[in-house]
Enzyme design. Structure first.
Site, PDB file in Angstrom:
ATOM      1  N   ARG A  19     -36.688  -4.894 -45.323  1.00 15.32           N
ATOM      2  CA  ARG A  19     -36.368  -5.245 -43.940  1.00 15.32           C
ATOM      3  C   ARG A  19     -37.313  -6.338 -43.463  1.00 15.32           C
ATOM      4  NH1 ARG A  19     -33.681  -1.571 -40.368  1.00 15.32           N
ATOM      5  NH2 ARG A  19     -33.179  -0.472 -42.291  1.00 15.32           N
ATOM      6  N   SER A 103     -29.327  -2.645 -40.127  1.00 19.75           N
ATOM      7  CA  SER A 103     -28.990  -1.452 -39.360  1.00 19.75           C
ATOM      8  C   SER A 103     -29.031  -1.723 -37.864  1.00 19.75           C
ATOM      9  CB  SER A 103     -29.931  -0.312 -39.759  1.00 19.75           C
ATOM     10  OG  SER A 103     -29.575   0.890 -39.128  1.00 19.75           O
ATOM     11  N   HIS A 104     -29.923  -1.043 -37.149  1.00 19.66           N
ATOM     12  CA  HIS A 104     -29.991  -1.143 -35.692  1.00 19.66           C
ATOM     13  C   HIS A 104     -30.943  -2.231 -35.210  1.00 19.66           C
ATOM     14  CE1 HIS A 104     -33.378   1.336 -36.988  1.00 19.66           C
ATOM     15  NE2 HIS A 104     -34.019   0.866 -35.925  1.00 19.66           N
ATOM     16  N   LYS A 113     -30.410  -2.191 -48.389  1.00 14.15           N
ATOM     17  CA  LYS A 113     -30.447  -0.773 -48.741  1.00 14.15           C
ATOM     18  C   LYS A 113     -29.871  -0.643 -50.145  1.00 14.15           C
ATOM     19  CE  LYS A 113     -29.979   1.025 -44.027  1.00 14.15           C
ATOM     20  NZ  LYS A 113     -29.233   1.946 -43.126  1.00 14.15           N
ATOM     21  N   ASP A 244     -24.431   2.982 -34.792  1.00  9.82           N
ATOM     22  CA  ASP A 244     -25.423   1.920 -34.912  1.00  9.82           C
ATOM     23  C   ASP A 244     -24.831   0.751 -35.678  1.00  9.82           C
ATOM     24  OD1 ASP A 244     -25.433   3.033 -37.463  1.00  9.82           O
ATOM     25  OD2 ASP A 244     -27.608   2.981 -37.680  1.00  9.82           O
ATOM     26  N   ASP A 246     -24.901  -0.580 -38.703  1.00 10.00           N
ATOM     27  CA  ASP A 246     -24.228  -0.433 -39.991  1.00 10.00           C
ATOM     28  C   ASP A 246     -23.416   0.844 -40.066  1.00 10.00           C
ATOM     29  OD1 ASP A 246     -26.554   1.132 -40.012  1.00 10.00           O
ATOM     30  OD2 ASP A 246     -26.887   0.883 -42.151  1.00 10.00           O
ATOM     31  N   ASP A 248     -23.938   3.999 -40.105  1.00  9.30           N
ATOM     32  CA  ASP A 248     -24.255   5.222 -40.850  1.00  9.30           C
ATOM     33  C   ASP A 248     -24.797   6.313 -39.929  1.00  9.30           C
ATOM     34  OD1 ASP A 248     -26.729   4.064 -40.361  1.00  9.30           O
ATOM     35  OD2 ASP A 248     -27.466   4.258 -42.414  1.00  9.30           O
ATOM     36  N   ARG A 249     -25.038   5.973 -38.643  1.00 10.11           N
ATOM     37  CA  ARG A 249     -25.458   6.973 -37.663  1.00 10.11           C
ATOM     38  C   ARG A 249     -24.423   7.076 -36.551  1.00 10.11           C
ATOM     39  NH1 ARG A 249     -30.705   5.951 -34.877  1.00 10.11           N
ATOM     40  NH2 ARG A 249     -30.266   3.742 -35.150  1.00 10.11           N
ATOM     41  N   HIS A 331     -28.641  10.833 -38.272  1.00  2.95           N
ATOM     42  CA  HIS A 331     -28.181  10.785 -39.655  1.00  2.95           C
ATOM     43  C   HIS A 331     -27.699  12.178 -40.060  1.00  2.95           C
ATOM     44  CE1 HIS A 331     -29.397   6.751 -40.976  1.00  2.95           C
ATOM     45  NE2 HIS A 331     -30.474   6.895 -40.219  1.00  2.95           N
TER      46      HIS A 331
END
Length: 456
Positions: A19, A103-104, A113, A244, A246, A248-249, A331
């Site tokens: 990141r 992501s966020h 990832k 979020d 991407d 995934d949440r 998650h």
């Protein structure tokens, strides 16, 4: 400084992923080098690569694919994808996977990832540091012939698979979905089209835009839920869903416009999982509400406590064959989804549970909430380790308290508990508190914060 210099490489390779800001920390040269090093470290013959909607993501993904092909691996490019869609591709196709996303994080960031075949996580203790060291070391030419790069669309298969795991039936629901201009803007229409006889979808911010023009795609922050809360009330919707960047949440807003604790959703989904598989194990991290392990025991299951972080949860799920796991951060992990986290699958479980009742969501979820949580409170400190030790000393003699150091410092009594743990990436301490009622929680939260923020 070149992005492939060792100092920069060590800075952007974090505990769970890569990141950094683009292009000074993360650029196509770093991505290509990472692709070339990823292949030999994981022993990949084929790699699946996806990316989010950020402006830099297609170029980074293409550079990684070129590096992986140079190292002798075939590459399957799935294009725009959510992170759980990438996990689906890795699991369904049986190949290691790589997702380009921050992501966020704000628009200036991007990252990577990575997972092994079957969506098995790659973190600091499971190969990420080995990849980092290879990226920052001398270039080694591959002895394998170059691989092929080809494209494959997995979105429809992903949507179909999720609905085999959490079919939605019962009463019709009106659902507002805030994609935050992130990848749920791609996946939600395809998933919800398959249940349009059950759901009236009200879309918000579905346009893919990595500049996040409306609000940050980080629904754990209350200010990023405000638009969704207002829309749920104005539409008279049964609930709202926020994803979020991407996707995934997933976070949930009830019909009264109130944000739902991820611990409450963990309890709800755990109950559904245990109804299907009585006696199964359920994972919860150490800052999930204590109601989660209480409920799991009451339903005949086995609660398993872990550290915060997806690599720890996924590893523990594999060791215990746990059916499900949940985290305070939104998650949610599913054994039948290759033990990977999926915001969309958590959303479908919530819809399925609500559609099967005549209750409003607020009443349904009252069943799964017993205590008062503070939410995560962050404090910038000069020396996190020293401050953490000071807090530990202050509570060392608390009557009736138990203290553990599984992840930071946790102090537990019959009426309250708190956890303080350092951030992996910033000079911050993160505080979570829970009490039997709001005055108890507030008192403990304020006392601990006063210690953390006192002059050293």
């Amino acid at each position: 400084m070149s992005t492939t210099d060792p100092a920069n490489t060590h800075a952007v390779f974090k505990a769970y992923d890569v990141r950094g800001t683009v292009p000074d920390q993360v650029d196509e040269a770093l991505a290509r080098r990472t692709g070339a090093c990823f292949v030999p470290v994981v022993g990949a013959s084929t790699v699946v690569v996806g990316h989010d909607m950020r402006e830099s993501s297609p170029g980074l993904a293409g550079a990684f694919a070129a590096g992986a092909a140079d190292a002798g691996a075939d590459v399957i490019m799935i294009g725009l994808a959510s992170t759980d869609q990438l996990y689906f591709a890795s699991g369904d196709l049986g190949h290691p996977g790589v997702m380009f996303t921050a992501s966020h994080n704000p628009a200036a960031y991007n990252g990577i990832k990575m997972c092994r075949a079957g969506a098995q996580p790659i973190g600091a203790e499971t190969g990420l540091l080995e990849i980092r060291d290879a990226v920052s070391g001398p270039v080694r030419a591959s002895t394998r012939p170059p691989g092929r790069i080809r494209r494959r669309d997995v979105l429809e298969a992903y949507a179909a698979h999720l609905l085999t795991l959490a079919p939605v039936s019962g009463r019709r629901l009106k659902v507002v979905v805030d994609a935050g201009n992130g990848m749920a803007g791609l996946t939600a229409p395809v998933v919800f089209e398959r249940i349009d006889d059950q759901v009236d979808l009200v879309p918000m911010y579905f346009e893919l835009d990595g500049t996040f023009p409306h609000h940050e795609a980080n629904p754990i922050e209350p200010e990023n839920l405000v638009d969704l809360q207002k829309r749920v009330l104005s539409e008279g919707a049964d609930l709202g869903l926020a994803f979020d960047g991407d996707a995934d949440r997933c976070f949930v807003v009830d019909e009264l416009g109130r944000a739902v604790s991820p611990s409450t959703l963990t309890a709800l989904i755990a109950a559904r999982a245990l109804a299907v598989e009585p006696g199964a194990s359920v994972i919860h991290n150490l800052i999930t509400s204590r109601y989660v392990p209480e409920l799991v025991r009451e339903l005949g299951g086995t609660p398993v406590r872990t550290r915060v972080g997806h690599s720890y949860i996924k590893a523990t799920m594999a060791e215990t064959n746990a059916v499900f796991g949940g985290e305070h951060s939104g998650h949610f992990y599913f054994r039948d989804f290759w033990r990977a986290d999926s915001g969309m699958l958590a959303a479908l479980h919530t819809l399925a549970a609500l559609a099967g009742t005549d209750e409003p969501l607020s009443d349904l979820l009252d069943t799964y909430s017993r205590y008062v949580l503070s939410g995560e409170v962050n404090s910038a400190v000069a020396d996190p380790a020293e401050t953490l030790a000071m807090v530990g000393s202050a509570y060392a003699e608390t009557p009736g308290a138990t203290i553990d150091h599984l992840d930071g410092l946790t102090v537990t009594t019959d009426e309250w508990w708190f956890n303080v743990r350092p951030s992996n990436t910033e000079p911050l301490l993160r505080l979570n508190v829970e009490g039997t009622d709001d005055p108890t929680m507030s008192r403990v939260r304020d006392d601990v914060l006063a210690l953390i923020r006192s002059p050293q």
